[in-house]
Design a protein around this motif. Sequence first.
Motif, PDB file in Angstrom:
ATOM      1  N   VAL A  96       0.827  -1.210   0.000  1.00 30.51           N
ATOM      2  CA  VAL A  96       0.000   0.000   0.000  1.00 30.51           C
ATOM      3  C   VAL A  96       0.862   1.262   0.000  1.00 30.51           C
ATOM      4  CG1 VAL A  96      -1.646   1.336   1.371  1.00 30.51           C
ATOM      5  CG2 VAL A  96      -1.969  -1.125   1.089  1.00 30.51           C
ATOM      6  N   LEU A  97       1.938   1.242   0.783  1.00 27.46           N
ATOM      7  CA  LEU A  97       2.779   2.432   0.918  1.00 27.46           C
ATOM      8  C   LEU A  97       3.832   2.548  -0.171  1.00 27.46           C
ATOM      9  CD1 LEU A  97       3.379   2.217   4.783  1.00 27.46           C
ATOM     10  CD2 LEU A  97       1.750   3.694   3.588  1.00 27.46           C
ATOM     11  N   GLY A  98       4.083   1.447  -0.882  1.00 30.71           N
ATOM     12  CA  GLY A  98       5.142   1.463  -1.881  1.00 30.71           C
ATOM     13  C   GLY A  98       6.524   1.555  -1.270  1.00 30.71           C
ATOM     14  N   LYS A  99       6.690   0.917  -0.100  1.00 32.77           N
ATOM     15  CA  LYS A  99       7.955   0.963   0.626  1.00 32.77           C
ATOM     16  C   LYS A  99       8.544  -0.438   0.740  1.00 32.77           C
ATOM     17  CE  LYS A  99       7.549   5.367   1.531  1.00 32.77           C
ATOM     18  NZ  LYS A  99       8.442   6.372   0.923  1.00 32.77           N
ATOM     19  N   PRO A 100       9.875  -0.545   0.867  1.00 34.01           N
ATOM     20  CA  PRO A 100      10.484  -1.874   0.983  1.00 34.01           C
ATOM     21  C   PRO A 100      10.155  -2.553   2.307  1.00 34.01           C
ATOM     22  CG  PRO A 100      12.139  -0.152   1.239  1.00 34.01           C
ATOM     23  CD  PRO A 100      10.890   0.529   0.812  1.00 34.01           C
ATOM     24  N   VAL A 101      10.044  -3.857   2.252  1.00 39.09           N
ATOM     25  CA  VAL A 101       9.842  -4.684   3.444  1.00 39.09           C
ATOM     26  C   VAL A 101      11.028  -5.638   3.543  1.00 39.09           C
ATOM     27  CG1 VAL A 101       8.339  -6.339   4.613  1.00 39.09           C
ATOM     28  CG2 VAL A 101       7.339  -4.564   3.147  1.00 39.09           C
ATOM     29  N   VAL A 102      11.675  -5.677   4.705  1.00 39.67           N
ATOM     30  CA  VAL A 102      12.846  -6.539   4.889  1.00 39.67           C
ATOM     31  C   VAL A 102      12.543  -7.599   5.932  1.00 39.67           C
ATOM     32  CG1 VAL A 102      14.532  -4.816   4.161  1.00 39.67           C
ATOM     33  CG2 VAL A 102      13.861  -4.922   6.568  1.00 39.67           C
ATOM     34  N   GLY A 103      13.041  -8.807   5.693  1.00 32.11           N
ATOM     35  CA  GLY A 103      12.866  -9.912   6.616  1.00 32.11           C
ATOM     36  C   GLY A 103      14.073 -10.093   7.511  1.00 32.11           C
ATOM     37  N   ILE A 104      13.837 -10.267   8.801  1.00 32.47           N
ATOM     38  CA  ILE A 104      14.897 -10.458   9.803  1.00 32.47           C
ATOM     39  C   ILE A 104      14.668 -11.794  10.497  1.00 32.47           C
ATOM     40  CG2 ILE A 104      15.993  -9.520  11.874  1.00 32.47           C
ATOM     41  CD1 ILE A 104      16.223  -7.728   9.365  1.00 32.47           C
ATOM     42  N   THR A 105      15.677 -12.639  10.569  1.00 34.76           N
ATOM     43  CA  THR A 105      15.493 -13.923  11.248  1.00 34.76           C
ATOM     44  C   THR A 105      15.497 -13.736  12.759  1.00 34.76           C
ATOM     45  OG1 THR A 105      17.820 -14.591  11.470  1.00 34.76           O
ATOM     46  CG2 THR A 105      16.742 -15.035   9.348  1.00 34.76           C
ATOM     47  N   THR A 106      14.739 -14.583  13.429  1.00 31.41           N
ATOM     48  CA  THR A 106      14.725 -14.539  14.892  1.00 31.41           C
ATOM     49  C   THR A 106      16.098 -14.883  15.453  1.00 31.41           C
ATOM     50  OG1 THR A 106      13.894 -16.819  14.887  1.00 31.41           O
ATOM     51  CG2 THR A 106      12.270 -15.070  15.086  1.00 31.41           C
ATOM     52  N   LEU A 107      16.826 -15.762  14.771  1.00 35.11           N
ATOM     53  CA  LEU A 107      18.162 -16.153  15.232  1.00 35.11           C
ATOM     54  C   LEU A 107      19.119 -14.962  15.204  1.00 35.11           C
ATOM     55  CD1 LEU A 107      18.350 -19.510  13.243  1.00 35.11           C
ATOM     56  CD2 LEU A 107      18.021 -19.285  15.715  1.00 35.11           C
ATOM     57  N   ALA A 108      19.076 -14.186  14.123  1.00 37.78           N
ATOM     58  CA  ALA A 108      19.965 -13.029  14.003  1.00 37.78           C
ATOM     59  C   ALA A 108      19.630 -11.964  15.032  1.00 37.78           C
ATOM     60  CB  ALA A 108      19.877 -12.452  12.594  1.00 37.78           C
ATOM     61  N   ALA A 109      18.349 -11.762  15.290  1.00 40.57           N
ATOM     62  CA  ALA A 109      17.949 -10.748  16.263  1.00 40.57           C
ATOM     63  C   ALA A 109      18.359 -11.140  17.677  1.00 40.57           C
ATOM     64  CB  ALA A 109      16.443 -10.516  16.187  1.00 40.57           C
ATOM     65  N   ILE A 110      18.227 -12.423  18.012  1.00 44.16           N
ATOM     66  CA  ILE A 110      18.673 -12.882  19.333  1.00 44.16           C
ATOM     67  C   ILE A 110      20.190 -12.767  19.443  1.00 44.16           C
ATOM     68  CG2 ILE A 110      18.861 -14.914  20.836  1.00 44.16           C
ATOM     69  CD1 ILE A 110      16.085 -15.747  19.808  1.00 44.16           C
ATOM     70  N   ALA A 111      20.894 -13.100  18.363  1.00 41.73           N
ATOM     71  CA  ALA A 111      22.358 -12.993  18.366  1.00 41.73           C
ATOM     72  C   ALA A 111      22.801 -11.554  18.573  1.00 41.73           C
ATOM     73  CB  ALA A 111      22.928 -13.534  17.054  1.00 41.73           C
ATOM     74  N   ARG A 112      22.103 -10.618  17.978  1.00 39.65           N
ATOM     75  CA  ARG A 112      22.486  -9.216  18.122  1.00 39.65           C
ATOM     76  C   ARG A 112      22.473  -8.780  19.574  1.00 39.65           C
ATOM     77  NH1 ARG A 112      21.061  -3.948  18.381  1.00 39.65           N
ATOM     78  NH2 ARG A 112      22.144  -2.547  16.933  1.00 39.65           N
ATOM     79  N   ILE A 136      12.300  -6.597  20.209  1.00 35.26           N
ATOM     80  CA  ILE A 136      11.843  -5.865  19.028  1.00 35.26           C
ATOM     81  C   ILE A 136      12.815  -4.744  18.669  1.00 35.26           C
ATOM     82  CG2 ILE A 136      10.400  -4.277  20.354  1.00 35.26           C
ATOM     83  CD1 ILE A 136       9.647  -5.820  16.867  1.00 35.26           C
ATOM     84  N   ARG A 137      13.559  -4.228  19.634  1.00 33.62           N
ATOM     85  CA  ARG A 137      14.557  -3.197  19.309  1.00 33.62           C
ATOM     86  C   ARG A 137      15.636  -3.776  18.398  1.00 33.62           C
ATOM     87  NH1 ARG A 137      16.011   2.186  21.184  1.00 33.62           N
ATOM     88  NH2 ARG A 137      17.640   2.789  19.730  1.00 33.62           N
ATOM     89  N   ASP A 138      16.039  -4.997  18.657  1.00 33.64           N
ATOM     90  CA  ASP A 138      17.054  -5.633  17.819  1.00 33.64           C
ATOM     91  C   ASP A 138      16.520  -5.904  16.419  1.00 33.64           C
ATOM     92  OD1 ASP A 138      19.256  -5.849  19.722  1.00 33.64           O
ATOM     93  OD2 ASP A 138      17.980  -7.266  20.776  1.00 33.64           O
ATOM     94  N   VAL A 139      15.252  -6.292  16.321  1.00 39.43           N
ATOM     95  CA  VAL A 139      14.634  -6.479  15.008  1.00 39.43           C
ATOM     96  C   VAL A 139      14.651  -5.162  14.238  1.00 39.43           C
ATOM     97  CG1 VAL A 139      12.508  -7.084  13.783  1.00 39.43           C
ATOM     98  CG2 VAL A 139      13.167  -8.360  15.842  1.00 39.43           C
ATOM     99  N   ALA A 140      14.304  -4.083  14.916  1.00 41.01           N
ATOM    100  CA  ALA A 140      14.267  -2.775  14.271  1.00 41.01           C
ATOM    101  C   ALA A 140      15.655  -2.320  13.838  1.00 41.01           C
ATOM    102  CB  ALA A 140      13.640  -1.752  15.216  1.00 41.01           C
ATOM    103  N   GLU A 141      16.655  -2.491  14.708  1.00 41.50           N
ATOM    104  CA  GLU A 141      18.021  -2.067  14.379  1.00 41.50           C
ATOM    105  C   GLU A 141      18.564  -2.854  13.181  1.00 41.50           C
ATOM    106  OE1 GLU A 141      19.737   0.353  15.547  1.00 41.50           O
ATOM    107  OE2 GLU A 141      18.978   0.865  17.537  1.00 41.50           O
ATOM    108  N   LEU A 142      18.314  -4.148  13.160  1.00 35.49           N
ATOM    109  CA  LEU A 142      18.755  -4.951  12.018  1.00 35.49           C
ATOM    110  C   LEU A 142      17.999  -4.553  10.752  1.00 35.49           C
ATOM    111  CD1 LEU A 142      19.061  -8.483  13.675  1.00 35.49           C
ATOM    112  CD2 LEU A 142      20.939  -7.084  12.787  1.00 35.49           C
ATOM    113  N   GLY A 143      16.738  -4.205  10.913  1.00 34.15           N
ATOM    114  CA  GLY A 143      15.956  -3.774   9.766  1.00 34.15           C
ATOM    115  C   GLY A 143      16.470  -2.495   9.142  1.00 34.15           C
ATOM    116  N   MET A 144      17.061  -1.638   9.960  1.00 32.40           N
ATOM    117  CA  MET A 144      17.615  -0.377   9.455  1.00 32.40           C
ATOM    118  C   MET A 144      18.750  -0.618   8.461  1.00 32.40           C
ATOM    119  SD  MET A 144      16.500   2.646  10.514  1.00 32.40           S
ATOM    120  CE  MET A 144      15.430   3.398  11.732  1.00 32.40           C
ATOM    121  N   THR A 145      19.559  -1.613   8.717  1.00 28.63           N
ATOM    122  CA  THR A 145      20.755  -1.833   7.903  1.00 28.63           C
ATOM    123  C   THR A 145      20.605  -2.953   6.879  1.00 28.63           C
ATOM    124  OG1 THR A 145      21.677  -3.311   9.593  1.00 28.63           O
ATOM    125  CG2 THR A 145      22.248  -0.975   9.757  1.00 28.63           C
TER     126      THR A 145
END
Length: 225
Positions: free
Chosen positions: A88-104, A187-196
């Motif tokens: 709807v927004l025409g914006k990119p969507v990125v997928g983050i694994t739960t494993l990577a977010a926990i590792a962060r 969720i902060r780790d998910v967001a931070e990984l999503g930024m990059t």
Amino acid sequence: MRLLAIDTALANCAAAVLDNDAGSACFEACAEEIGRGHAERLMDMIGEVMAETSTPFSSLDRVAVTIGPGSFTGMRVGLAVARGFGLVLGKPVVGITTLAAIARSAAPGDAGAPLLVALTGKGDEVYCQQFDASGAPAGQAGVLTFADLAANLPEGIRLAGSAAEKVAGECGIPTDRILSRRGFPCIRDVAELGMTADPARSSPSPLYLRPPDATPQTKGRIERQ
């Protein structure tokens, strides 16, 4: 960049808005460990964090969503909502694994031994992936048994995740090497990984590490002509 982060892959249900621009920097999150019922709670959480940060949907730059490993139903809820917003927004969507977010969150950043993030699987299986001490992936995500892990883990390996205690016991690893027992990402780790994350390489597609337990019924099937 202003980002909406969504996590429904495991027991947690969470949404957050992260803005890292100097003039408008903010972070607001809503999270609840509910186990089930993500579909009933997620949209209210998204509405809450958007309102608290005075963020109109049109000002979002991207959406980040957890893609697993995790619950089939939970993952589908988050992915459907994230993809819908992206479309709807025409914006990119990125997928983050739960494993990577926990590792962060768990990675000590000390240039020491690697980290294994292990989540509880079926029977004697664990969903796992190795990361270096800074939290960067050092191997592919996969499904391994405790016997497989005991035979292949490097010396000094450190542990994180819901299966960390069991892995330590089954593989003879001292419990002082368990850095985290979290069963879901922050969720902060998910967001931070999503930024990059690179949208071209971080597809919002479910990460299935094992085939489904159910198989299509064949008995009594009428063949199409």
